[in-house]
Write a protein that holds these residues in place. Structure first.
Motif, PDB file in Angstrom:
ATOM      1  N   CYS A 185       0.866  -1.148  -0.062  1.00  0.00           N
ATOM      2  CA  CYS A 185      -0.031   0.034   0.033  1.00  0.00           C
ATOM      3  C   CYS A 185       0.895   1.259   0.139  1.00  0.00           C
ATOM      4  N   VAL A 186       1.068   1.839  -1.261  1.00  0.00           N
ATOM      5  CA  VAL A 186       2.101   3.034  -1.179  1.00  0.00           C
ATOM      6  C   VAL A 186       1.077   4.075  -0.714  1.00  0.00           C
ATOM      7  N   THR A 187       1.767   4.690   0.302  1.00  0.00           N
ATOM      8  CA  THR A 187       0.857   6.070   1.074  1.00  0.00           C
ATOM      9  C   THR A 187       1.470   7.380   0.711  1.00  0.00           C
ATOM     10  N   SER A 188       2.911   7.431   0.019  1.00  0.00           N
ATOM     11  CA  SER A 188       3.485   8.662  -0.230  1.00  0.00           C
ATOM     12  C   SER A 188       4.680   8.392  -0.994  1.00  0.00           C
ATOM     13  N   THR A 263      -0.497   5.099   7.593  1.00  0.00           N
ATOM     14  CA  THR A 263      -0.176   4.015   7.967  1.00  0.00           C
ATOM     15  C   THR A 263      -1.143   3.358   8.963  1.00  0.00           C
ATOM     16  N   LEU A 264      -1.391   4.166   9.829  1.00  0.00           N
ATOM     17  CA  LEU A 264      -2.380   3.896  10.748  1.00  0.00           C
ATOM     18  C   LEU A 264      -3.772   3.487  10.123  1.00  0.00           C
ATOM     19  N   GLU A 265      -4.236   4.162   9.404  1.00  0.00           N
ATOM     20  CA  GLU A 265      -5.414   3.811   8.540  1.00  0.00           C
ATOM     21  C   GLU A 265      -5.290   2.594   7.818  1.00  0.00           C
ATOM     22  N   ALA A 266      -4.219   2.197   7.286  1.00  0.00           N
ATOM     23  CA  ALA A 266      -4.012   1.089   6.769  1.00  0.00           C
ATOM     24  C   ALA A 266      -4.088  -0.203   7.778  1.00  0.00           C
ATOM     25  N   VAL A 302      -8.823  -8.122  -0.860  1.00  0.00           N
ATOM     26  CA  VAL A 302      -8.009  -7.130   0.148  1.00  0.00           C
ATOM     27  C   VAL A 302      -7.577  -5.918  -0.612  1.00  0.00           C
ATOM     28  N   LYS A 303      -7.014  -6.270  -1.983  1.00  0.00           N
ATOM     29  CA  LYS A 303      -6.490  -5.281  -2.783  1.00  0.00           C
ATOM     30  C   LYS A 303      -7.454  -3.969  -2.753  1.00  0.00           C
ATOM     31  N   ALA A 304      -8.743  -4.473  -3.188  1.00  0.00           N
ATOM     32  CA  ALA A 304      -9.868  -3.665  -3.378  1.00  0.00           C
ATOM     33  C   ALA A 304     -10.300  -2.658  -1.976  1.00  0.00           C
ATOM     34  N   THR A 305     -10.186  -3.569  -0.823  1.00  0.00           N
ATOM     35  CA  THR A 305     -10.313  -2.644   0.306  1.00  0.00           C
ATOM     36  C   THR A 305      -9.229  -1.871   0.795  1.00  0.00           C
ATOM     37  N   ALA A 306      -7.862  -2.207   0.477  1.00  0.00           N
ATOM     38  CA  ALA A 306      -6.594  -1.470   0.782  1.00  0.00           C
ATOM     39  C   ALA A 306      -6.602  -0.088  -0.082  1.00  0.00           C
ATOM     40  N   GLY A 307      -6.981  -0.300  -1.524  1.00  0.00           N
ATOM     41  CA  GLY A 307      -6.858   1.017  -2.188  1.00  0.00           C
ATOM     42  C   GLY A 307      -7.929   1.821  -1.811  1.00  0.00           C
ATOM     43  N   ALA A 308      -9.015   1.441  -1.073  1.00  0.00           N
ATOM     44  CA  ALA A 308     -10.151   2.499  -0.758  1.00  0.00           C
ATOM     45  C   ALA A 308      -9.725   3.312   0.707  1.00  0.00           C
ATOM     46  N   PRO A 310      -7.926   5.750   3.342  1.00  0.00           N
ATOM     47  CA  PRO A 310      -7.784   7.105   3.151  1.00  0.00           C
ATOM     48  C   PRO A 310      -6.214   7.151   2.925  1.00  0.00           C
ATOM     49  N   GLY A 311      -5.579   8.040   2.247  1.00  0.00           N
ATOM     50  CA  GLY A 311      -3.946   8.063   2.172  1.00  0.00           C
ATOM     51  C   GLY A 311      -3.375   6.954   1.443  1.00  0.00           C
ATOM     52  N   VAL A 312      -3.853   5.746   0.993  1.00  0.00           N
ATOM     53  CA  VAL A 312      -3.309   4.934   0.202  1.00  0.00           C
ATOM     54  C   VAL A 312      -3.463   5.182  -1.305  1.00  0.00           C
ATOM     55  N   ARG A 313      -2.409   5.571  -1.834  1.00  0.00           N
ATOM     56  CA  ARG A 313      -2.635   6.245  -3.437  1.00  0.00           C
ATOM     57  C   ARG A 313      -2.612   5.029  -4.254  1.00  0.00           C
ATOM     58  N   ARG A 314      -1.842   3.990  -4.279  1.00  0.00           N
ATOM     59  CA  ARG A 314      -2.136   2.845  -4.911  1.00  0.00           C
ATOM     60  C   ARG A 314      -1.767   1.582  -4.356  1.00  0.00           C
ATOM     61  N   VAL A 315      -2.123   0.421  -4.909  1.00  0.00           N
ATOM     62  CA  VAL A 315      -1.621  -0.939  -4.247  1.00  0.00           C
ATOM     63  C   VAL A 315      -0.713  -1.609  -5.300  1.00  0.00           C
ATOM     64  N   ILE A 316       0.432  -2.397  -5.010  1.00  0.00           N
ATOM     65  CA  ILE A 316       1.057  -2.847  -5.939  1.00  0.00           C
ATOM     66  C   ILE A 316       0.975  -4.533  -5.278  1.00  0.00           C
ATOM     67  N   GLU A 317       0.574  -5.460  -6.320  1.00  0.00           N
ATOM     68  CA  GLU A 317       0.578  -6.741  -5.932  1.00  0.00           C
ATOM     69  C   GLU A 317       1.677  -7.526  -6.249  1.00  0.00           C
ATOM     70  N   ALA A 318       2.177  -8.260  -5.173  1.00  0.00           N
ATOM     71  CA  ALA A 318       3.508  -9.210  -5.850  1.00  0.00           C
ATOM     72  C   ALA A 318       3.233 -10.559  -5.154  1.00  0.00           C
ATOM     73  N   SER A 319       3.782 -11.411  -5.818  1.00  0.00           N
ATOM     74  CA  SER A 319       4.020 -12.946  -5.256  1.00  0.00           C
ATOM     75  C   SER A 319       5.188 -13.462  -4.882  1.00  0.00           C
TER      76      SER A 319
END
Ligand code: DP6
Length: 345
Positions: A185-188, A263-266, A302-308, A310-319
């Motif tokens: 979850c990229v926040t900044s 960070t705390l929101e996530a 979970v990616k959809a929840t994380a992307g919503a 506040p403060g999370v700009r985008r979500v990168i998924e890795a395996s």
């Protein structure tokens, strides 16, 4: 002219390395266990050339900044000392993931540099020796030499000569042993305020909880290792979250605060997911970004929840990914008869 190209991937620590043993060398004070990520790469070309009057380091197309360059030059000097070849090197390195994404580019960067430099100088080193070389530049880089789940012991020597004290990471289970997705979850986008080297040093020097961290971290590590080997995702995730929270608690008490409101929101969102029955766990490194650990079948939800959040700009998924390797097919690298793409792991 001797050159080689290596590719390495970042890794995320499930049990955190935070703090060095006192004395010489770059030895971790606590053990750590990580997972190497797929889909995000650092690619590094090293070329030793007698026409060069000094080492040159280019990162993502521009000359590396002073500290990165100094660490790379130290690594190259170690390789020269081992090979006996005095030539300077040109290093070109590129990340295919955003440098401010919160993924440890120093881990993949020094793993790729160590492997390419050892190969280009003709050293017939196995992955463990290259891991030890990478560790001397950045401890977490030792783990990126290997794929899947990787362990690095604490250093056992409180001082002495680093050149004679060997410490390498080792693979303990392949990714398929316990499949996992990591949602970053990229926040900044900005560079972090306090680098990890300084942050952990300040923690050990000034935190009232430094001793608590140093004694607690190995216990968490042993329990997480056992949960991994037992394929117990829920226990492993919970222990990974505990390790990150304990590391940050000790750091925060020394004034080393990486967290932001996002960070705390996530973190709160991850707790909400668990309350709703989803096995999601959080980890945080030396920055504000939260990385969520989930089973692959839960990743999309979970990616959809994380992307919503506040403060999370985008979500990168890795395996889970592979260890560092030499790219023997890279353009400009002379093919050596009989040598295949030698995998480091
Ligand atoms: C929070 O390996 O970057 O990511 O050895 O000083 O270069 P140096 O530190 P570095 O620290 C990584 C810290 C961490 C936890 C981890 O990766 O284990």
């Amino acid at each position: 002219m001797s050159e080689a190209v290596a590719v390495a991937h970042p890794n995320i620590a499930l049990t955190k390395y935070w703090g060095k043993r006192p004395g010489a060398g770059r030895f971790p004070a606590v053990p750590s266990l990580s997972v190497t990520l797929a889909g995000l790469s650092t690619r590094t070309r090293v070329r030793f050339d007698q026409a060069l009057a000094a080492d040159r380091v280019v990162l993502n197309g521009v000359p590396a900044d002073g500290e990165v360059e100094a660490r790379a030059v130290e690594l190259l000097a170690r390789v020269r000392a081992a090979s006996g070849d005095p030539r300077f090197a040109e290093v070109e390195t590129r990340n295919d993931f955003p440098t401010a994404s919160g993924l440890a580019s120093s881990a993949s960067g020094f793993a790729a540099l160590a492997l390419a430099a050892a190969k280009a100088s003709g050293l017939a080193w196995d992955a463990a020796r290259v891991s030890d070389l990478a560790r001397q530049s950045s401890v977490s880089a030792a783990r990126s030499l290997f794929g899947g789940y990787v362990e690095l012991d604490a250093g056992t020597v409180a001082g002495g000569s680093p050149a004679s004290d060997f410490l390498a990471a080792r693979p303990i289970a392949p990714g398929g042993h316990l499949p996992l997705a990591v949602l970053v979850c990229v926040t900044s986008e900005g560079a972090k305020a306090i680098g990890s080297t300084t942050g952990m040093q300040t923690t050990l020097n000034e935190s009232p909880y430094a001793e608590a961290w140093l004694s607690h971290a190995p216990r968490l590590h042993a329990r997480l290792r056992a949960a991994l080997l037992a394929r117990d995702f829920a226990a492993m995730g919970a222990l990974a979250e505990s390790s990150a929270l304990a590391m940050h608690a000790s750091a925060i008490a020394a004034g080393v605060v990486y967290w932001t409101g996002a960070t705390l929101e996530a973190l709160q969102a991850v707790r909400g997911l668990r309350a709703a029955g989803v096995l999601a766990f959080a980890t945080v490194d030396a920055g504000p970004h939260v990385k969520i650990l989930v089973q692959p079948e839960d990743a999309a939800r979970v990616k959809a929840t994380a992307g919503a959040v506040p403060g999370v700009r985008r979500v990168i998924e890795a395996s889970i990914g592979e260890g560092a390797c030499i790219d023997a097919t890279a353009a400009g690298v002379r093919a050596e008869a009989g040598v295949e793409a030698a995998k480091a792991s």
